[in-house]
Design a protein around this motif. Structure first.
Motif, PDB file in Angstrom:
ATOM      1  N   ALA A 139       7.274 105.475  39.059  1.00 40.25           N
ATOM      2  CA  ALA A 139       7.374 106.829  38.508  1.00 40.25           C
ATOM      3  C   ALA A 139       7.934 106.811  37.085  1.00 40.25           C
ATOM      4  N   MET A 140       8.929 105.974  36.837  1.00 39.43           N
ATOM      5  CA  MET A 140       9.495 105.878  35.491  1.00 39.43           C
ATOM      6  C   MET A 140       8.478 105.278  34.518  1.00 39.43           C
ATOM      7  N   ASN A 141       7.712 104.315  35.000  1.00 41.17           N
ATOM      8  CA  ASN A 141       6.688 103.706  34.151  1.00 41.17           C
ATOM      9  C   ASN A 141       5.615 104.722  33.769  1.00 41.17           C
ATOM     10  N   HIS A 142       5.256 105.582  34.721  1.00 43.83           N
ATOM     11  CA  HIS A 142       4.273 106.625  34.432  1.00 43.83           C
ATOM     12  C   HIS A 142       4.803 107.573  33.361  1.00 43.83           C
ATOM     13  N   CYS A 143       6.079 107.907  33.467  1.00 38.19           N
ATOM     14  CA  CYS A 143       6.696 108.783  32.466  1.00 38.19           C
ATOM     15  C   CYS A 143       6.702 108.102  31.095  1.00 38.19           C
ATOM     16  N   LEU A 144       7.037 106.829  31.072  1.00 39.66           N
ATOM     17  CA  LEU A 144       7.020 106.065  29.820  1.00 39.66           C
ATOM     18  C   LEU A 144       5.633 106.123  29.176  1.00 39.66           C
ATOM     19  N   ALA A 145       4.613 105.865  29.978  1.00 38.22           N
ATOM     20  CA  ALA A 145       3.249 105.887  29.457  1.00 38.22           C
ATOM     21  C   ALA A 145       2.867 107.275  28.962  1.00 38.22           C
ATOM     22  N   GLN A 146       3.264 108.307  29.718  1.00 32.26           N
ATOM     23  CA  GLN A 146       2.902 109.676  29.332  1.00 32.26           C
ATOM     24  C   GLN A 146       3.546 110.074  28.012  1.00 32.26           C
ATOM     25  N   ILE A 147       4.799 109.663  27.810  1.00 37.57           N
ATOM     26  CA  ILE A 147       5.465 109.945  26.536  1.00 37.57           C
ATOM     27  C   ILE A 147       4.706 109.280  25.394  1.00 37.57           C
ATOM     28  N   GLY A 148       4.310 108.034  25.591  1.00 38.30           N
ATOM     29  CA  GLY A 148       3.570 107.322  24.551  1.00 38.30           C
ATOM     30  C   GLY A 148       2.200 107.905  24.284  1.00 38.30           C
ATOM     31  N   ILE A 149       1.549 108.384  25.325  1.00 36.61           N
ATOM     32  CA  ILE A 149       0.196 108.950  25.179  1.00 36.61           C
ATOM     33  C   ILE A 149       0.239 110.302  24.473  1.00 36.61           C
ATOM     34  N   GLU A 150       1.165 111.151  24.885  1.00 33.56           N
ATOM     35  CA  GLU A 150       1.170 112.551  24.443  1.00 33.56           C
ATOM     36  C   GLU A 150       1.969 112.807  23.167  1.00 33.56           C
ATOM     37  N   HIS A 151       2.879 111.914  22.818  1.00 35.32           N
ATOM     38  CA  HIS A 151       3.812 112.215  21.728  1.00 35.32           C
ATOM     39  C   HIS A 151       3.825 111.077  20.711  1.00 35.32           C
ATOM     40  N   ALA A 152       3.038 111.244  19.647  1.00 34.10           N
ATOM     41  CA  ALA A 152       2.835 110.184  18.663  1.00 34.10           C
ATOM     42  C   ALA A 152       4.142 109.720  18.027  1.00 34.10           C
ATOM     43  N   GLY A 153       5.087 110.630  17.867  1.00 35.00           N
ATOM     44  CA  GLY A 153       6.351 110.270  17.240  1.00 35.00           C
ATOM     45  C   GLY A 153       7.190 109.302  18.063  1.00 35.00           C
ATOM     46  N   HIS A 154       6.921 109.243  19.360  1.00 39.96           N
ATOM     47  CA  HIS A 154       7.664 108.330  20.248  1.00 39.96           C
ATOM     48  C   HIS A 154       6.793 107.154  20.716  1.00 39.96           C
ATOM     49  N   ARG A 155       5.552 107.097  20.212  1.00 42.96           N
ATOM     50  CA  ARG A 155       4.586 106.118  20.755  1.00 42.96           C
ATOM     51  C   ARG A 155       5.010 104.677  20.500  1.00 42.96           C
ATOM     52  N   ALA A 156       5.420 104.377  19.286  1.00 42.50           N
ATOM     53  CA  ALA A 156       5.774 102.993  18.956  1.00 42.50           C
ATOM     54  C   ALA A 156       6.941 102.515  19.819  1.00 42.50           C
ATOM     55  N   ARG A 157       7.923 103.392  20.007  1.00 40.98           N
ATOM     56  CA  ARG A 157       9.074 102.980  20.820  1.00 40.98           C
ATOM     57  C   ARG A 157       8.679 102.811  22.284  1.00 40.98           C
ATOM     58  N   ALA A 158       7.829 103.713  22.788  1.00 42.42           N
ATOM     59  CA  ALA A 158       7.387 103.601  24.179  1.00 42.42           C
ATOM     60  C   ALA A 158       6.652 102.281  24.408  1.00 42.42           C
TER      61      ALA A 158
END
Length: 228
Positions: free
Chosen positions: A171-190
């Protein structure tokens, strides 16, 4: 009283119908995923479609503690009709993966108490309950991110995902991926967190399916968005 008796009779009839749908081959497949029932899900959905929405019957079926009956209950209930504490109890009773997932996705997400439950469950010491909180958080990341501390979520994922139990880690991994997919400003860190932790890096992925390894998942979904 008459209404209750009628519903109990109908519940008994539905349980008999579910027993008749039991398929040993389906049970073998389901048990590989931790689900202790042998009813084909397409047939279960067809039965739910015939029964239509019946909240009292859904309660009766849930109380049987039978996995197939609980899945059917989820399909015929009224998601907005449940009280907060009622859903909390139901989630803690939902120990098989499919019942847990359907309850969160088909009922809790549509309930007016979903945000309150998201916050409570995310901090719960039971990792299965916490995984439900993270699933609700992932939904918010994708659909209603306003007010979420995305950087803070990444901090928690970075600190805790590597050693989390399987259901919570997923579940946490899915959240990590979703943050990276949906939010470009956090993508590199994700992506960086995913690469460093290596969670699900070697997960067996069938051909033509996207790997659940977050850096691969993020990169592929962003590529698809750009191609559209």
């Amino acid at each position: 009283m008459a209404e209750t008796a009628r519903t109990e009779t109908e519940a008994a009839e539905v349980m008999a119908e579910l027993a008749a749908l039991e398929d040993p081959r389906a049970r073998v497949v389901n048990e590989k995923h931790g689900d202790d029932h042998g009813v084909n899900l397409n047939k279960l959905r067809a039965l739910a479609k015939r029964l239509k929405t019946q909240q009292e019957l859904a309660h009766q079926l849930w109380e049987t503690e039978d996995t197939a009956a609980r899945l059917l209950a989820i399909l015929i209930c009224r998601p907005k009709a449940f009280a907060r504490d009622e859903l909390d109890v139901m989630l803690r009773e939902a120990r098989t993966p499919k019942v847990h997932d359907w309850l969160v996705n088909y009922v809790v997400k549509k309930n007016p108490h979903s945000e309150e439950l998201r916050q409570a469950w995310s901090a719960d010491p039971d990792p299965v309950v916490a995984s439900a909180g993270w699933a609700l958080t992932t939904e918010r990341v994708a659909r209603r991110p306003e007010g979420l501390d995305l950087a803070g979520l990444l901090n928690v994922i970075e600190a805790e995902m590597k050693d989390a139990p399987d259901r919570l880690q997923w579940a946490m991994n899915h959240c990590l991926a979703q943050i990276g997919i949906e939010h470009a400003g956090h993508r590199a860190r994700a992506i960086s967190i995913g690469e460093r932790l290596g969670v699900l890096k070697d997960y067996p992925t069938p051909p033509n399916c996207t790997s659940p390894f977050a850096p691969t998942w993020i990169t592929e979904m962003v590529r698809r968005q750009h191609d559209q």
